[in-house]
Design a protein around this motif. Structure first.
Motif, PDB file in Angstrom:
ATOM      1  N   ARG A 118       8.399  -3.011 -24.290  1.00  0.00           N
ATOM      2  CA  ARG A 118       9.010  -4.267 -24.716  1.00  0.00           C
ATOM      3  C   ARG A 118       8.385  -5.477 -24.027  1.00  0.00           C
ATOM      4  O   ARG A 118       8.359  -6.571 -24.583  1.00  0.00           O
TER       5      ARG A 118
ATOM      6  N   ASN B 103      10.068 -13.129 -22.490  1.00  0.00           N
ATOM      7  CA  ASN B 103       9.409 -12.227 -23.432  1.00  0.00           C
ATOM      8  C   ASN B 103       9.995 -12.343 -24.835  1.00  0.00           C
ATOM      9  O   ASN B 103       9.655 -11.553 -25.726  1.00  0.00           O
TER      10      ASN B 103
ATOM     11  N   PHE C 120      13.306 -12.231 -25.876  1.00  0.00           N
ATOM     12  CA  PHE C 120      14.490 -11.469 -26.240  1.00  0.00           C
ATOM     13  C   PHE C 120      15.757 -12.319 -26.060  1.00  0.00           C
ATOM     14  O   PHE C 120      15.889 -13.047 -25.071  1.00  0.00           O
TER      15      PHE C 120
ATOM     16  N   PHE D 238      14.733  -9.253 -30.620  1.00  0.00           N
ATOM     17  CA  PHE D 238      13.606 -10.148 -30.418  1.00  0.00           C
ATOM     18  C   PHE D 238      13.855 -11.430 -31.210  1.00  0.00           C
ATOM     19  O   PHE D 238      14.311 -11.392 -32.365  1.00  0.00           O
TER      20      PHE D 238
ATOM     21  N   LEU E 247       8.781  -6.407 -33.559  1.00  0.00           N
ATOM     22  CA  LEU E 247       8.018  -5.654 -32.559  1.00  0.00           C
ATOM     23  C   LEU E 247       7.668  -4.272 -33.114  1.00  0.00           C
ATOM     24  O   LEU E 247       8.055  -3.250 -32.564  1.00  0.00           O
TER      25      LEU E 247
END
Length: 1050
Positions: free
Chosen positions: A587, A842, A844, A857, A988
């Motif tokens: 992730r 990242n 999220f 995401f 993703l």
């Protein structure tokens, strides 16, 4: 300025009489509503300040930073000399490996002496402990034959398996008679090994299984343990087709397997032929090369793309060829002369490339007969040197053409066998190994061999099956009367857990992201933190190619294989490159710059490497406290396996005993003990601080903060609960089930790693993905504690808290109301025509008005906005690769003749749904190795805020992104008045490429280093020991003798 209460703009907007809408660079003020960006900044600042205050307070980060400062004078910072470190580690491993090899040498000497003193007795009757029959009784309650009472007791050194530390047991394959004269004689003289087994274990208590695999087929194992057959009452284990046996018994070899597929091979004969070829493949190892050619009136390479070459006999290649065996069908006429010519040319040409074994060569001929002896072909290609041995396997009960095949074997230093049934295959295939071992036996070369890594399912360390390597040595007959026959008695071996290697590595000196790794002479990984040999529920299922994962498949950024090739060639040196480390099940990504240091481990085929990340990873510090201060600690690392009397000590008991000075035989890492004690003393006040927070009832009244935790660079951990255990929202965190959240022999916890890469003084917030979607109800916040203020200061520790997600989200919305209070009356934020998100670095989502988006995401929720953020540089996309993935191959429909590849690779299957559930839902058929690429996203640190818009058919969708101070979080406010559902989101997902079985990958031959020894033939070898030679008819015997005398003078 008059406030227009009728205008609703955003969660952080004034209701003003002027309207702003965004372009990439300019704000246009129009008479309508105005979104005041400063309000977003105020909201972000208010929330950031609140969360930092809570996180710092309950974690005790400021107190801990202060305590390390107080000890600054007692600390000495040192830069790590990577080359010196790797050399020292290699020496430690060499010493450990040498110790195991010496134990095997004592077994070899004892076995050869016992056999020398033994005289074969065909009528010998001897009761031994059969591994399957021990402690078994008949219907009358009496011990069965070869059973008897055998005392077994659980032993923690052997994973609490019930064993006998005084005696060994003997296992005989199900297809062999356990009272056969040859087996009984072998079992009798090998009883002498019991004493040596016990002595070895007393000398080196870290030893686990020791064993002797006999050339006759039986297997003697110490300590004694009961074996259980499968549900069919069968034990298929045969020690002679294990890699450790084959590597020790023979030299590396190039093999061409010729399979007759003429019309006479139809039916059962072709089935037996397939099984024979498959069994031959079982006897080939990573140092061998092979190809399979089917022949009738034409030649058919089983894998057409490998026409004219050989491939390495690793598991992946062998399994690939096995799949193709089912495609063979019999028809036509067998033209053996064409096949032999092709095989000889193939071996010769491949040998000239320098890519093969450059040692033994053999042609395996699987056929139901030969109409000629083909001496002209042998004279042209193989005589007089006879460098290529011929091993014919006559399939079926017919013997009309047997003499011709026997002649071929005897004239070319090979061995002939006849296989009439499927039950005959295993034993007859093994015969060729005895022939190839002759030169080594006559030379009396007891080469020590080490296998690649493999999994032992009988021992588990609490985290699944254990990864092993085996050290093995051959045992020879030393009787003078059998010298030129070169009789191999068997092979002795012992298993060495890879975890034993890790014990020699001082993890605290490698830094947070640093690690050690080792590879074989073929470039395959022996140990590496990124090796993933298991998959599935509970991580207990082996991947099909787990033992042949190449270093280039985990250190994939090294496109030119510079590091790999240097290590394969046993060089000593350094190498540097930027790496992208995938964490959190793919992730997230950490972009690091690694320096690699490598050298060889002498006496083994292995090379050792150490990777250190630049910056804080290149430095470590030595702390100094008195022993009196340190005795209060309860954690260190001592070797409690070295002596039996220490085996039951916990680490707490061991450290106390060590510090008392009353136990000189207890071996502990003195330097590590000192560093752990330093950390224990410095961090001790944190326990009292946390306790005071717990006792203060006015604090944490809503029980939003549940856990505070600490970890130091030496692995010392402290944990404090602010609620009772039963009230914990996530009860797996910091437990054995949470493998990424705790310290391990080869890695720091994930929260520790991520905190170390944040700007000092900031907290990293995240949802713990690794515990599954049903437990995404907590938020972790952690921060690193630097020893010094300098940029290259080593990280001393990391602290953090676990809080309820509900508590965290409540703080977010409370901050928004406080900031917006003067401008909102009865309306609520949820009435606004906007969407508000809190995302991490990242991408999220941690907070959203739509709670179902939590943990998703951001690109899945707002694909158009995420695309714009990528264009603007606020985030960047990083492409990652996984060469250890598994993908499902499944049929498109029941009538479909082709297969499709499901791109949900193993990395993503791990943390989403069960493999078995997917299998049931989609009707998946086969799990195969595949290569995948997949994206990860990371924010750009230098961009603190940004604005933008997305144009969709004239409708402008505006947004603001603002960094939350002192964190890795961003607030994103998006105008939702435009319907952009027609635009696809950013997911993703991985793209799979089934390169593992493609022709290009099969042909690829990476650099490898051959074993140091080679024994292809010996001038004193008795080549007339060639199978069925005794039954040759007189005319063929005379012809063969004339040819041998004429062509091969000794």
């Amino acid at each position: 300025m008059q406030v227009d209460r009728s205008c609703v703009v955003s969660c952080a907007c004034y209701r003003l009489s002027v309207h702003i809408f965004f372009t990439d660079l300019v704000f246009y003020f129009l008479p309508a509503c105005v979104c005041v960006i400063c309000r977003v900044k105020l909201w972000a600042s208010a929330f950031g300040g609140e969360m930092k205050s809570i996180s710092a307070k309950y974690s005790g980060s400021q107190l801990l930073q202060k305590k390390y400062k107080e000890f600054e004078r007692a600390v000495r910072v040192e830069e790590i000399d990577g080359l010196r470190l790797v050399k020292r580690l290699a020496e430690n491993m060499e010493e450990m490996f040498h110790k195991k090899a010496q134990a095997m040498k004592r077994l070899v000497e004892a076995a050869e002496e016992a056999h020398l003193q033994h005289r074969e007795d065909p009528n010998l009757q001897y009761e031994y402990f059969n591994a399957v029959l021990i402690n078994e009784v008949d219907e009358e309650g009496n011990s069965v034959e070869l059973g008897g009472q055998f005392i077994l007791q659980p032993n923690d050194h052997f994973n609490n398996l019930s064993v006998n530390l005084s005696l060994s047991v003997v296992q005989v394959p199900t297809n062999m008679y356990n009272k056969d004269s040859a087996i009984v004689n072998g079992v009798y003289w090998s009883e002498a090994l019991n004493k040596v087994f016990v002595d070895n274990f007393e000398r080196d208590p870290s030893l686990i299984w020791q064993y002797f695999g006999s050339a006759k087929g039986f297997f003697r194992q110490y300590p004694g343990i009961k074996w259980k057959p499968d549900e069919h009452g069968v034990i298929a284990f045969d020690c002679r087709n294990r890699k450790w046996y084959i590597q020790a018994a023979t030299s590396p070899k190039d093999v061409v397997i010729l399979v007759d597929v003429s019309g006479s091979m139809k039916g059962l004969r072709l089935t037996i032929a397939r099984q024979t070829v498959s069994s031959i493949l079982d006897t080939l190892g990573d140092d061998d090369f092979f190809n399979i050619i089917a022949y009738n009136e034409e030649l058919h390479y089983v894998e057409p793309c490998l026409n004219g070459t050989l491939v390495q006999a690793d598991i992946t290649n062998k399994d690939h060829f096995r799949e193709h065996l089912d495609k063979l069908f019999a028809q036509g006429i067998g033209m053996l002369d064409i096949a032999l010519t092709e095989a000889f040319n193939l071996l010769s040409d491949f040998n000239e490339t320098g890519r093969g074994s450059e040692c033994s060569q053999a042609i395996m001929l699987v056929t139901d007969g030969a109409v000629d002896t083909y001496d002209a072909i042998f004279a042209k290609y193989n005589w007089p040197e006879r460098k290529v041995r011929i091993f014919p396997y006559l399939i079926g009960r017919e013997s009309a053409f047997a003499d011709n095949l026997k002649w071929m074997a005897c004239a070319n230093k090979g061995y002939f066998t006849q296989i009439s049934t499927l039950a005959d295959v295993q034993e007859n295939v093994m015969e060729y190994l005895h022939v190839l071992s002759r030169p080594k036996v006559i030379d009396l070369e007891h080469d020590t061999v080490w296998t690649e890594a493999y999994i032992d399912s009988t021992l588990e360390d609490g985290q699944g099956p254990v990864l092993m390597t085996t050290v093995a040595m051959p045992v020879f007959s030393t009787k003078n009367e059998t010298r030129n026959r070169g009789i191999l008695l068997g092979v002795v071996g012992t298993d060495v857990p890879v975890s034993e290697l890790l014990k020699t590595i001082p993890k605290y000196k490698l830094g947070i992201h640093g690690y050690a790794f080792a590879i074989t002479n073929n470039g395959y990984i022996l140990t590496h933190p990124d090796l993933r040999p298991l998959y599935g529920d509970g991580k207990k299922r082996r991947k099909p190619n787990y033992s042949s994962v190449d270093l280039s498949e985990v250190e994939w950024e090294d496109k030119d294989d510079t590091l790999r090739n240097a290590m394969v060639n046993r060089k000593t040196g350094t190498f540097s490159m930027e790496v992208k480390k995938s964490v959190d099940k793919g992730r997230r990504v950490l972009v690091l710059h690694n320096d690699y240091y490598y050298t060889d481990i002498k006496g083994t085929p292995f090379s050792l490497g150490v990777a250190l990340s630049r910056g804080h990873g290149k430095f470590f510090f030595r702390g100094n406290v008195t022993v009196e201060e340190g005795r209060k600690s309860s954690l260190t690392y001592c070797n409690t396996d070295e002596h039996p009397e220490h085996r039951y000590l916990s680490q707490i008991e061991a450290i106390k005993l060590y510090l008392s000075g009353h136990e000189p035989h207890l071996q502990c890492d003195k330097e590590l003990v000192q560093e752990v004690l330093f950390d224990a003393v410095v961090t001790a006040p944190l326990e009292a601080y946390w306790t005071s927070l717990v006792l203060n009832k006015s604090e944490n009244s809503d029980k939003g903060v549940e856990i505070a935790y600490l970890g130091t660079r030496t692995g010392l951990s402290r944990i404090n609960l602010f609620v009772v255990p039963d009230e914990l929202t996530n009860q797996d965190f910091l437990t054995a089930e949470d493998k990424e959240g705790v310290f391990n022999a080869d890695h720091f916890p994930l929260w520790y790693k991520r905190a170390a890469e944040q700007v000092p003084g900031t907290f990293v917030y995240s949802l713990p993905f690794n515990i599954g979607s049903e437990n995404k109800s907590v938020v972790l916040a952690s921060t690193a504690i630097q020893l010094l203020d300098e940029r290259k200061s080593p990280i001393a520790a990391a602290v953090g808290i676990q809080m309820k997600l509900e508590f965290f989200q409540k703080k977010f919305w409370t901050a928004s109301r406080q900031v917006s209070q003067p401008f909102f009356s009865s309306s609520t934020l949820h009435d606004c025509n906007i969407n508000c998100y809190l995302i991490d670095n990242n991408g999220f989502v941690l907070v959203a008005e739509d709670y179902t988006l939590t943990g998703k995401f951001f690109g899945e929720a707002e694909g158009a906005v995420m695309s714009k953020l990528l264009q603007m540089g606020s985030f960047k996309r990083v492409t990652l690769y996984d060469y250890q993935a598994l993908c499902w191959v499944y049929s498109e429909s029941s009538a479909s003749g082709h297969t499709l590849l499901d791109v949900r690779a193993e990395y993503f299957l791990d943390h989403s749904t069960s493999l078995f559930a997917i299998h049931a839902k989609l009707g998946l058929q086969l799990l195969v190795p595949c290569d995948t690429e997949y994206p990860a996203f990371v924010s750009e640190r230098t961009i603190k805020e940004n604005t933008g818009n997305v144009d969709c058919d004239g409708c402008i969708k505006s947004f603001v992104i603002q960094q939350i101070p002192s964190s890795n979080l961003f607030m994103v406010v998006v105008d939702n008045k435009c319907d952009l559902y027609t635009l696809s989101g950013i997911a993703l997902t991985s793209a799979a490429h089934n390169e593992s079985l493609k022709c290009e990958r099969l042909k690829m031959q990476k650099d490898r280093r051959r074993p140091d020894t080679c024994h292809p033939f010996h001038p004193e070898e008795n080549s007339m020991e060639c199978g069925g030679a005794a039954s040759l008819n007189p005319s063929l015997v005379a012809t063969l003798l004339c040819v041998l005398v004429a062509l091969f003078p000794r």
